[in-house]
Design an enzyme around this catalytic site. Structure first.
Site, short mmCIF file in Angstrom:
data_model
loop_
_atom_site.label_atom_id
_atom_site.label_comp_id
_atom_site.label_asym_id
_atom_site.label_seq_id
_atom_site.Cartn_x
_atom_site.Cartn_y
_atom_site.Cartn_z
N GLU A 193 45.10 -11.23 16.81
CA GLU A 193 44.82 -12.69 17.06
C GLU A 193 44.24 -13.40 15.76
O GLU A 193 44.81 -14.53 15.54
CB GLU A 193 43.79 -12.59 18.29
CG GLU A 193 43.43 -14.23 18.63
CD GLU A 193 42.38 -14.40 19.64
OE1 GLU A 193 41.91 -13.49 20.31
OE2 GLU A 193 41.58 -15.55 19.41
N THR A 201 39.03 -15.61 20.46
CA THR A 201 38.60 -15.89 21.81
C THR A 201 37.59 -14.91 22.45
O THR A 201 36.91 -15.18 23.33
CB THR A 201 39.78 -15.90 22.61
OG1 THR A 201 40.63 -14.96 22.28
CG2 THR A 201 40.84 -17.02 22.24
N HIS A 255 42.25 -7.98 13.40
CA HIS A 255 42.88 -7.98 14.78
C HIS A 255 44.13 -9.00 14.93
O HIS A 255 43.85 -9.94 14.24
CB HIS A 255 41.61 -8.70 15.66
CG HIS A 255 41.85 -8.72 17.28
ND1 HIS A 255 42.73 -9.33 17.79
CD2 HIS A 255 41.52 -7.81 18.12
CE1 HIS A 255 42.84 -9.24 18.99
NE2 HIS A 255 42.00 -8.30 19.40
S1 SF4 Z 1 42.01 -15.33 28.98
FE1 SF4 Z 1 40.68 -14.65 27.26
S2 SF4 Z 1 40.45 -12.63 27.09
FE2 SF4 Z 1 42.04 -13.05 28.44
S3 SF4 Z 1 43.94 -13.16 27.12
FE3 SF4 Z 1 43.34 -15.31 27.26
S4 SF4 Z 1 41.89 -15.36 25.53
FE4 SF4 Z 1 42.05 -13.22 25.60
#
Ligand code: SF4
Length: 299
Positions: free
Chosen positions: A142, A179, A140
């Protein structure tokens, strides 16, 4: 017109209620990225994104029609604006872009993703010998970017099996998360690692992810069928779907045309949720099609 309106038998069979999850669709980070992108387009500059700005093919296509172009990392860049996606980009590439005077860098990296990157950076500064575990998907964007902030000290673990196999002599293991991981996977892996190592845990799953997972779970327990809307390439949508399918019959779809009428037979309540990268216009289109199928008057 759908055949549901033509046949009495079908109207009777398919009359069901539709419930939408309390938390569904765009999160703060994605909304921010789309706003930044649209502002950049309005300025009529040459605007590029490095890879897709978010993991939703239909929304990316909509932005492309407005003039956005997607760069591959190897592309040669001349004078232009480059928007960095919500998931962030690797440390060295970020540094390289910042130095390039031809580039107007618009950083749409989600602040919650940045927070995890900063934790990794600080951990490295405090003690460069300690290992840093990232709980997340190896491929991924990220996680790839996050790993680069650890300068070779990060190990990625995706599941419990990998945690069982993980053996290091490091005195202290620091743990962070992608996340959008599920709390369950995160906790299970931490539990395994705790048995063998001294660990320091930074739960960096973002609140938007937690809210969407919690709402999806709650809804799935009270319906006969769940429709999860979002890109097939979206990690957070895929995890919503995985959570729901453990509870009830679930379909992960991207657009209204993916819906099949046969799914709704003998169903009394349909639940709908959407990943953090799914725009409202897609959710509305799908909701409309489901309503038409159900011949719903009231929710
Ligand atoms: S709020 Fe959470 S799900 Fe949305 S882009 Fe940021 S890290 Fe990703």
């Amino acid at each position: 017109m759908y055949d549901v309106l033509r046949s009495n038998r079908l109207i009777k069979n398919r009359k069901f209620k539709v419930k939408i999850a309390k938390n569904a669709g765009f999160c703060f980070g994605v909304r921010r990225a789309i706003n930044l992108t649209e502002k950049a387009i309005q300025k009529k500059n040459k605007v590029y994104t490095l890879g897709p700005i978010i993991h939703n093919p239909q929304e990316v296509e909509r932005l492309k029609k407005q003039g956005i172009k997607i760069l591959k990392e190897s592309s040669k860049i001349k004078k232009s604006s480059i928007i960095l996606r919500t998931h962030g980009i690797p440390f060295n590439l970020h540094k390289k872009f910042k130095k390039n005077k031809n580039i107007n860098l618009i950083d749409a990296t989600c602040p919650f993703v940045k927070r995890t990157q900063n934790i990794v950076k600080q951990l490295l500064d405090i003690n460069s010998k300690e290992k840093i575990i990232i709980i997340g998907e190896k491929n991924h964007p990220e996680v790839i970017a996050l790993k680069s902030y650890g300068k070779g000290k990060c190990v990625i673990l995706e599941n419990c099996q990998e945690a069982q196999n993980f053996k290091r002599k490091s005195k202290l293991i620091n743990i962070v998360s992608q996340t959008t991981q599920t709390t369950k996977n995160f906790r299970n892996i931490v539990k395994i690692l705790k048995k063998k190592h001294k660990v320091k845990v930074y739960n960096t799953i973002c609140q938007a992810t937690l809210d969407r997972q919690k709402s999806a779970k709650k809804l799935a327990r009270n319906v006969d069928l769940m429709i999860v809307i979002g890109g097939k390439n979206s990690g957070n949508t895929t995890r919503l779907s995985q959570i729901c399918e453990k509870i009830t019959k679930t379909y992960h779809i991207e657009v209204a045309d993916d819906i099949q009428e046969k799914w709704f037979q003998k169903v009394k309540i349909v639940g709908v949720t959407a990943g953090a990268s799914t725009p409202n216009w897609i959710i509305k289109n799908i909701e409309k099609k489901i309503k038409e199928l159900a011949y719903i008057v009231n929710y």
